[in-house]
Motif scaffolding. Structure first.
Motif, PDB file in Angstrom:
ATOM      1  N   TRP A 137      34.637  73.848  35.515  1.00 62.15           N
ATOM      2  CA  TRP A 137      33.990  73.475  34.246  1.00 62.15           C
ATOM      3  C   TRP A 137      34.316  74.451  33.115  1.00 62.15           C
ATOM      4  O   TRP A 137      34.298  74.083  31.944  1.00 62.15           O
ATOM      5  N   ASN A 138      34.666  75.727  33.469  1.00 60.38           N
ATOM      6  CA  ASN A 138      34.924  76.761  32.461  1.00 60.38           C
ATOM      7  C   ASN A 138      36.405  77.050  32.278  1.00 60.38           C
ATOM      8  O   ASN A 138      36.797  78.105  31.800  1.00 60.38           O
ATOM      9  N   SER A 139      37.253  76.113  32.676  1.00 64.71           N
ATOM     10  CA  SER A 139      38.711  76.169  32.504  1.00 64.71           C
ATOM     11  C   SER A 139      39.435  77.047  33.518  1.00 64.71           C
ATOM     12  O   SER A 139      40.655  77.214  33.420  1.00 64.71           O
ATOM     13  N   THR A 140      38.723  77.592  34.506  1.00 64.87           N
ATOM     14  CA  THR A 140      39.388  78.342  35.576  1.00 64.87           C
ATOM     15  C   THR A 140      40.173  77.370  36.449  1.00 64.87           C
ATOM     16  O   THR A 140      39.605  76.363  36.909  1.00 64.87           O
ATOM     17  N   ALA A 187      28.901  84.279  27.877  1.00 66.92           N
ATOM     18  CA  ALA A 187      28.263  84.975  28.999  1.00 66.92           C
ATOM     19  C   ALA A 187      26.956  84.287  29.372  1.00 66.92           C
ATOM     20  O   ALA A 187      26.151  83.947  28.504  1.00 66.92           O
ATOM     21  N   GLY A 188      26.770  84.059  30.666  1.00 70.33           N
ATOM     22  CA  GLY A 188      25.547  83.427  31.151  1.00 70.33           C
ATOM     23  C   GLY A 188      25.526  81.919  31.055  1.00 70.33           C
ATOM     24  O   GLY A 188      24.565  81.269  31.491  1.00 70.33           O
ATOM     25  N   GLN A 189      26.569  81.331  30.476  1.00 70.10           N
ATOM     26  CA  GLN A 189      26.628  79.880  30.326  1.00 70.10           C
ATOM     27  C   GLN A 189      26.764  79.208  31.685  1.00 70.10           C
ATOM     28  O   GLN A 189      27.392  79.734  32.600  1.00 70.10           O
ATOM     29  N   LYS A 190      26.157  78.041  31.832  1.00 66.98           N
ATOM     30  CA  LYS A 190      26.197  77.303  33.091  1.00 66.98           C
ATOM     31  C   LYS A 190      26.874  75.946  32.882  1.00 66.98           C
ATOM     32  O   LYS A 190      26.960  75.456  31.752  1.00 66.98           O
ATOM     33  N   PRO A 191      27.337  75.320  33.963  1.00 67.29           N
ATOM     34  CA  PRO A 191      27.982  74.005  33.819  1.00 67.29           C
ATOM     35  C   PRO A 191      27.005  72.962  33.305  1.00 67.29           C
ATOM     36  O   PRO A 191      25.839  72.931  33.705  1.00 67.29           O
ATOM     37  N   ASP A 192      27.488  72.130  32.414  1.00 67.97           N
ATOM     38  CA  ASP A 192      26.691  71.051  31.840  1.00 67.97           C
ATOM     39  C   ASP A 192      27.615  69.854  31.642  1.00 67.97           C
ATOM     40  O   ASP A 192      28.467  69.857  30.759  1.00 67.97           O
ATOM     41  N   PHE A 193      27.434  68.828  32.471  1.00 68.21           N
ATOM     42  CA  PHE A 193      28.329  67.670  32.433  1.00 68.21           C
ATOM     43  C   PHE A 193      27.988  66.701  31.310  1.00 68.21           C
ATOM     44  O   PHE A 193      28.641  65.666  31.170  1.00 68.21           O
ATOM     45  N   HIS A 194      26.967  67.018  30.520  1.00 68.79           N
ATOM     46  CA  HIS A 194      26.583  66.143  29.416  1.00 68.79           C
ATOM     47  C   HIS A 194      26.980  66.747  28.065  1.00 68.79           C
ATOM     48  O   HIS A 194      26.383  66.405  27.042  1.00 68.79           O
ATOM     49  N   ARG A 195      28.002  67.591  28.076  1.00 69.75           N
ATOM     50  CA  ARG A 195      28.578  68.105  26.830  1.00 69.75           C
ATOM     51  C   ARG A 195      29.521  67.024  26.281  1.00 69.75           C
ATOM     52  O   ARG A 195      30.739  67.064  26.455  1.00 69.75           O
TER      53      ARG A 195
END
Length: 411
Positions: free
Chosen positions: A9-12, A159-167
């Motif tokens: 989700w964070n492009s890794t 920093a501290g951001q979490k996955p969110d599939f509703h972006r």
């Protein structure tokens, strides 16, 4: 159209073979084929394979989202390697208004791979789909992994951001015409027409300042005899989009569950175990009938004239529980304002259970004993026995009942 999920989700970049999603034209809808690594982590959900499973996102799953950007209407399809699925219709970000829709879906696994194929009916897609994203999830605890076709750009991850599939702003353009041809037109959907009705109800500022809730207990049978068990309790509560109806009742499990899907309308529900509420405009004889069943089925009828239903089996957001409180069932339904006739001023409620000669009909406002004639039977459409009811008692004196295009078409 083929898509490969190659990033978290964070492009890794991912460290395994990518999940592949293939979309194909099919009779009556869109075929969605999945090929993915099989992690078998977490284990299979506790629901029956081939059936909807609410909360599937907590297991191993592949998801596809189809979005109308302008209206923020979207379809979410979740498929699991063990045969479970979940279909959600959402209107505005994360706002689910229809869940657990049926789906034709088959899945199979090997030691290292799983494949699945689902037929997504056109009825499920919002009008004018123009954006898309897809996701995959697997693993437990600290090894839980969230992957995205169109992830959050690396430079935007905080920093501290979490996955969110509703972006939804991360979704990318998508067109059915690539699959179906430039001349093809997306079929209309009766499901999404109902969403349009609900979204066009004007908001009233008084909704955010409700006065109170109302609770009623059904203590008599239809013919004014005292019930011989703990009474059914019905509570009405305010909500921005409609009236919340909450039921607490003994669970008789007699008759057995109707043969329809839980969460779906069932015509003839009155022949089963059920709790009902009627909302009447006494001047026009227009009324709303809402039936709720402990097994999850429901029935909504709009009537104009005694017993004359001109609309039935309308969708309803309804959830029920028959397991957490032994011997009882609880239900909660959100009745949209669009379903109520104008100027509701009367109400009655009922409860039914039992089979054969043991069938019991109970009424909040029953027929007085002196008015019962020989051979008379229960009739829940005796509107003359309804009693005063005002939605302002719940919503506040400044609140005005929204108009409804459903009732504009009544006979």
């Amino acid at each position: 159209m083929e898509f490969k999920i190659e990033h978290e989700w964070n492009s890794t970049p991912i460290s395994h073979d990518p999940v592949t999603i293939c979309l194909k034209p099919a009779r009556g809808g869109l075929q969605m084929d999945v090929t993915a690594p099989f992690f078998d982590d977490p284990p299979a959900p506790p629901g029956a394979a081939g059936e909807p499973f609410h909360g599937l996102w907590d297991y191993e799953v592949v998801e596809a989202f189809f979005l109308n950007v302008e209206k923020e209407q979207y379809l979410e399809v979740e498929l699991g390697p063990h045969g479970h699925h979940l279909v959600l219709l959402l209107s505005q970000r994360r706002n689910i208004w229809k869940a657990c829709l049926p789906l034709s879906f088959e899945a199979s696994t090997t030691e290292v791979t799983w494949r699945g194929s689902a037929l997504l009916p056109w009825e499920y897609f919002p009008p004018s789909v123009d954006h898309f994203n897809a996701y995959a999830i697997h693993g437990s605890g600290s090894k839980r992994t969230y992957e995205a076709l169109y992830p959050v750009p690396e430079k935007e991850v905080q920093a501290g951001q979490k996955p969110d599939f509703h972006r939804l702003e991360l979704f990318k353009p998508f067109s059915f015409s690539v699959l179906m041809g430039e001349e093809w037109k997306e079929p209309g959907s009766s499901l999404w027409k109902m969403d349009h009705i609900l979204r066009t109800i004007p908001e009233n500022k008084a909704n955010s300042h409700p006065e109170k809730e109302l609770t009623y207990k059904i203590t008599t049978t239809w013919d004014s005899k005292e019930v011989l068990h703990e009474p059914v309790t019905i509570t009405f509560k305010p909500h921005l989009e409609g009236l919340l109806m909450e039921v607490t009742s003994l669970f008789f499990n007699d008759p057995p569950a109707p043969p329809g899907e839980p969460g779906e309308p069932f015509n003839g529900l009155w022949d089963y175990e059920v709790v009902e509420s009627f909302f009447l405009n006494s001047k026009t004889t227009q009324y709303l009938e809402v039936e709720l069943c402990p097994h999850g089925q429901h029935l909504v009828l709009l009537l104009s004239g005694v017993g004359n239903a001109f609309k039935k089996e309308l969708p309803l957001e309804f959830e029920t529980d028959i397991t957490s409180n032994w011997g009882k069932w609880r239900g909660k339904a959100l009745i949209p304002w669009a379903y109520f006739p104008p100027d509701v001023d009367m109400m009655n409620s009922y409860a039914i259970h039992g089979s054969g000669i043991g069938r019991v009909y109970e009424s909040l406002y029953p027929i007085p004993p002196q008015e019962i004639s020989q051979g008379q039977g229960p009739n829940f459409h005796r509107l003359e026995y309804f009693k005063a009811f005002n939605l302002k008692w719940i919503m506040g004196e400044e609140w005005e009942q929204p108009s409804s295009c459903l009732w504009e078409s009544s006979p």
